[in-house]
Enzyme design. Structure first.
Site, PDB file in Angstrom:
ATOM      1  N   GLU A  83      49.186  37.261  49.248  1.00 55.53           N
ATOM      2  CA  GLU A  83      47.832  36.747  49.482  1.00 55.53           C
ATOM      3  C   GLU A  83      47.550  35.435  48.759  1.00 55.53           C
ATOM      4  O   GLU A  83      46.406  35.000  48.686  1.00 55.53           O
ATOM      5  CB  GLU A  83      46.792  37.801  49.054  1.00 55.53           C
ATOM      6  CG  GLU A  83      46.772  39.031  49.965  1.00 55.53           C
ATOM      7  CD  GLU A  83      45.629  39.994  49.665  1.00 55.53           C
ATOM      8  OE1 GLU A  83      44.924  39.796  48.662  1.00 55.53           O
ATOM      9  OE2 GLU A  83      45.458  40.946  50.443  1.00 55.53           O
ATOM     10  N   SER A 192      39.422  42.870  37.354  1.00 57.01           N
ATOM     11  CA  SER A 192      39.498  43.894  38.384  1.00 57.01           C
ATOM     12  C   SER A 192      39.865  45.209  37.744  1.00 57.01           C
ATOM     13  O   SER A 192      40.588  45.262  36.756  1.00 57.01           O
ATOM     14  CB  SER A 192      40.504  43.559  39.485  1.00 57.01           C
ATOM     15  OG  SER A 192      41.364  42.529  39.129  1.00 57.01           O
ATOM     16  N   ASP A 314      29.386  50.723  49.434  1.00 57.02           N
ATOM     17  CA  ASP A 314      30.500  49.990  48.827  1.00 57.02           C
ATOM     18  C   ASP A 314      30.614  48.573  49.392  1.00 57.02           C
ATOM     19  O   ASP A 314      31.700  48.084  49.676  1.00 57.02           O
ATOM     20  CB  ASP A 314      31.836  50.744  48.999  1.00 57.02           C
ATOM     21  CG  ASP A 314      32.941  50.164  48.114  1.00 57.02           C
ATOM     22  OD1 ASP A 314      32.623  49.382  47.200  1.00 57.02           O
ATOM     23  OD2 ASP A 314      34.110  50.484  48.347  1.00 57.02           O
TER      24      ASP A 314
END
Lengths: 581, 286
Positions: A83, A192, A314
């Site tokens: 990514e 994260s 979410d």
């Protein structure tokens, strides 16, 4: 240039104190990145992350002739989602890959200069594939974060570690996947982590030494740090959280941020609140699912805008907020835009966070009917997953609802682009919804647990992904391109009237920026979920992108899996240019 | 039919060789052949499995050792970091291995023996239940009354592990009346410590976690094991899991566990940690 610089140093008697290699990009270089076409120094191709290049050597007329210059394989068995966005400086491409690896590759020949493999400990548990989204470069160092939540600074010429700092405890579920950002000599990072027990943070370290300068928690009630001392409290204690639920309220900043040299503000998105069941945490739950504007010198929050107050679906609010100049009603407004997981395209005044507009960028949104003039969502109460306490006799789960978008978002992590020529945003969107309910019986670490249940469903049979060209002044879609599999890669636009993005089916594609007509494609052999870049080198325009299928989509399955089940894994850097006449 | 009988049969029926190759290539054989049983236990999960002065200890660890001993092989432990839920844990520990390439274990301890959970995870076989777990509320009787109506506890801090059933139960039940009194911690052990040091008036966790905390406190706490009106899951059985193609290993270990239960060995292991052993009470029981 390098030789001249060294010679100059020697003449000035500085040689002894100067490293053998040329100094790299300065603060000025980083801030000017969007305008300098010979390099790609920042994540987003400029601190504002517009992903726009003024280059037009390559354009809609000649793009059909674009061919590979070289491909560089990441090798090994570690072929997972790729990514990252490449960084290009002084004839070298710096690119990160799955499993916390970083390569320096010769930008002309594709030869490897060096490779750095982070030694990952046992027991790390990254939530959504082992991805990394890119490196930062500053002076003689390149930086990236690892899956065990370390920030590593490497010498850009040798790949040797200069410093390595633990950002958070991987054993507590923390990880790091975003590309770091450099602002005024400080390296800015988010964090994260798993879904529970954590709170989001934004941190600034001295890029030279890695020493922490400030830390800003994203949940109200927590106190920040500045120069080793407590600074100020985020928000006001218990203003939008009951009891002590703010202590572990979520709000992770896992995608990093953007920076605007004009307003001198960092814009950082924050994740969803914890726990999942929104009925347990009445209130707005600040500052989850928000964009925060932060002073890079002190870590103080200058303004905030919450895109999903009291989130129950979410709808992580981490998406990039891109500064741009909005031309509306004859005026030019210093604005910023964000395509949120919740399906709305937000335009705000970037100087003060004032709401300008929120318009849908996906075809179906069920959780809210729209936004009022003050920027508050007009909820549809029937489409909030039910409170399990009110469940029928004998039932343990609350009422299930069909919510669109799904929690994977109208747009997920993959960055959009803004063209200064067309005035349009190019948004990689996905059309899917989900059945979602609170508290089905499950188990966690051997104990009964009440989670959220969900089942993601495509909205249409023939496509999930849609690349949309959005006019930020009206919210209107100027054109769209539909793709069978979900779009999961970043977008690039250029003054050559081009828009580039990748597909899970393996293509890097180019579109006419004004009409959306597909003008070029090339199959890279595995899914493209990275972000393309372009630069000029030796008088030619280059385009680079990573190939390597993965990320969160293949982990979820369900009906979505049908559109992606035949995609092969991979891991390589592809570089393209026009053949010389 | 044991392996030797099967092999003898295969020898006399050479035509079935193609079939038998699969029939005998069973993980039970492989475990016996390599002489070790690789056992997955949770990292940092007292009183079941955790490190004490660097040494791996706990009920699941001791039981795993006893199981290996009965098979006549050496135990080898794999410490598992808990993922978001146990469906993920079964994938990481039992049938696929972690995303980082760590190999799976032969058997995983501390897996709920629950029918619905088993049906949903068809790559794993759940068997060998050895204990019944439940939630419990602990109070210091000098300060809080654990036995009355739960709503009477309003105004007194109740410590829980964040994102656990006790957390959701106490913050959600009775119209959220106790929400402001719930104090969140990152582990059940920390929640119990909060009670023991007098910061909280009560703590709620699994019975085993409560008993472990009580043992550490050296104080007499009142432990309420129920009733908890409106609690979604009153109790669940704990057993083991093997991969679906290792059924023979699972059946053998199921027999081993039944034997260890019958001869009191399991009760002895629990007693050595001062934890009450509750025999498993049936599948899918709520």
């Amino acid at each position: 240039m390098k030789r001249i610089l060294l010679a100059t140093c020697a003449m000035l008697g500085l040689a002894a104190a100067t490293p053998t290699f040329a100094a790299g990009p300065t603060d000025v270089d980083l801030m000017n990145d969007a305008a300098t076409t010979g390099d790609v120094l920042t994540y987003g191709m400029g601190p504002q992350a517009q992903r726009y290049s003024p280059l037009k050597v390559l354009n809609t007329e000649n793009v059909s002739k674009l061919v590979p210059a070289f491909s560089f394989s990441f090798g090994g068995e570690k072929q997972r989602g790729q990514e990252a966005q490449p960084i290009v400086h002084d004839g070298t491409i710096y690119v990160t890959g799955s499993y916390s690896r970083l390569w320096a590759v010769d930008a002309r020949t594709g030869e490897e200069k060096w490779q750095y493999d982070a030694r990952l400990p046992e027991g790390i548990m990254p939530c959504c594939d082992v991805v990394n989204r890119g490196a930062a470069i500053y002076g003689d160092m390149v930086y990236f974060g690892t899956l065990d939540a370390k920030l590593v600074a490497l010498n850009k010429d040798t790949g040797k570690v200069v410093w390595s700092k633990k950002m958070a405890d991987y054993e507590a579920g923390y990880s790091y996947t975003a590309a770091p950002m450099i602002v005024d000599g400080k390296i800015i990072t988010g964090n994260s982590g798993g879904e529970f027990g954590i709170i989001g943070k934004v941190e600034a370290r001295d890029a030279k030494t890695g020493e922490l300068i400030w830390s800003r928690p994203t949940i109200e009630g927590h106190v920040g740090q500045l120069n080793g001392k407590d600074s100020t409290m985020t928000g006001k204690l218990n203003a939008s959280w009951q009891g002590d639920m703010w202590k572990q309220g979520g709000g992770a900043t896992w995608l990093g941020g953007t920076y605007d040299p004009e307003t001198k503000l960092i814009y950082m998105g924050t994740g969803n609140p914890a726990p999942w069941n929104s009925h347990l945490r009445p209130g707005d739950n600040l500052y989850t699912s928000s964009t925060l504007a932060i002073d890079p010198n002190t870590g103080e929050i200058k303004w905030h805008f919450q895109t999903t107050p009291h989130d129950g679906w979410d709808f992580d609010g981490v998406n990039e907020f891109i500064p741009f100049d909005l031309k509306k009603d004859g005026k030019t407004i210093k604005a910023g835009a964000k395509a949120d997981r919740n399906g709305f395209f937000f335009v705000l005044d970037r100087t003060n966070g004032k709401f300008i507009s929120a318009t849908p960028f996906v075809s179906k949104i069920t959780w809210a009917k729209g936004f009022d003039k003050k920027g508050r969502p007009i909820y549809d109460p029937a489409n909030r997953p039910g409170n399990p306490v009110e469940a029928a006799q004998g039932e343990t789960k609350g009422k299930s609802v069909f919510a669109a978008p799904s929690f994977l978002g109208g747009k997920n992590w993959m960055p959009m682009a803004y063209s200064q020529d067309t005035g349009l945003f190019y948004v990689p969107a996905n059309e899917w919804g989900m059945d979602i309910w609170n508290e089905g019986i499950n188990y966690k670490k051997g104990a009964a647990y009440l989670g959220a249940g969900f089942n993601i469903k495509p909205l249409y049979e023939d496509h999930i992904g849609v690349l949309r060209a959005i006019d930020p002044a009206t919210g209107e879609t100027k054109w769209e391109y539909k793709n069978k599999a979900p779009l999961w890669g970043g977008v690039l636009t250029t003054a050559g009237n081009l828009v580039f993005t990748g597909t899970p089916e393996g293509y890097l594609k180019a579109f006419d920026a004004q009409t959306g007509k597909e003008v070029w494609k090339f199959n890279t052999g595995s899914g493209v979920v990275g972000s393309p870049v372009t630069w000029e080198q030796d008088g030619e325009q280059y385009v680079a992108v990573l190939s390597g299928w993965g990320g969160a989509v293949p982990l979820w399955g369900g009906e979505v899996a049908k559109s992606i089940q035949h995609i092969n894994q991979g891991g390589s850097l592809w570089v393209f240019k026009l053949p010389k006449a | 039919m044991n392996r030797r009988q099967l092999l003898a049969m295969v020898a006399t029926l050479p035509l079935t060789a193609g079939f038998s190759r699969f029939a005998v290539a069973a993980p039970l054989d492989r475990v016996m052949q390599k002489g070790t049983l690789r056992i997955a236990v949770y990292r940092d999960n007292p009183p079941w499995s955790w490190r004490q002065q660097g040494k791996l200890v706990g009920i699941d660890v001791d039981l795993g050792r006893a199981m290996a001993e009965k098979l006549g092989v050496k135990p080898e432990f794999m410490e598992l970091t808990a993922d978001e839920n146990m469906d993920d844990d079964l994938r990481n520990a039992v049938w696929k291995g972690s995303i980082l390439g760590e190999p799976v274990a032969d058997v995983m301890m501390h897996v709920p023996y629950d029918r619905e959970f088993g049906l949903r995870n068809d790559m794993a076989v759940l068997t060998g239940p050895y204990h019944r777990e439940s939630f419990a509320l602990a109070c210091d009787p000098a300060r809080t009354d654990c036995q009355g109506a739960l709503t009477d506890m309003a105004g007194s801090a109740i410590a829980v592990e964040t994102d656990s059933v006790p957390d959701f139960y106490l913050t959600g039940a009775f119209g959220g009346r106790l929400r402001g009194d719930v104090v969140h911690h990152l582990s059940a052990a920390a929640a119990m410590a909060d009670l023991i040091t007098g910061q909280a008036g009560a703590a709620m966790a699994t019975l085993a976690q409560v008993e472990l905390g009580q043992k550490a406190s050296g104080r007499k706490l009142v432990v309420r094991r129920g009733p908890f009106p409106g609690l979604a899951k009153q109790g669940w059985d704990i057993g083991i899991a093997v991969k679906t193609d290792s059924r023979d290993l699972g059946y053998r270990l199921d027999d081993v566990i039944a034997g260890l239960m019958a001869d009191g060995a399991i009760a002895g292991i629990f007693a050595s940690y001062s934890i009450t052993h509750v025999p498993p009470g049936g599948q899918g029981d709520r």
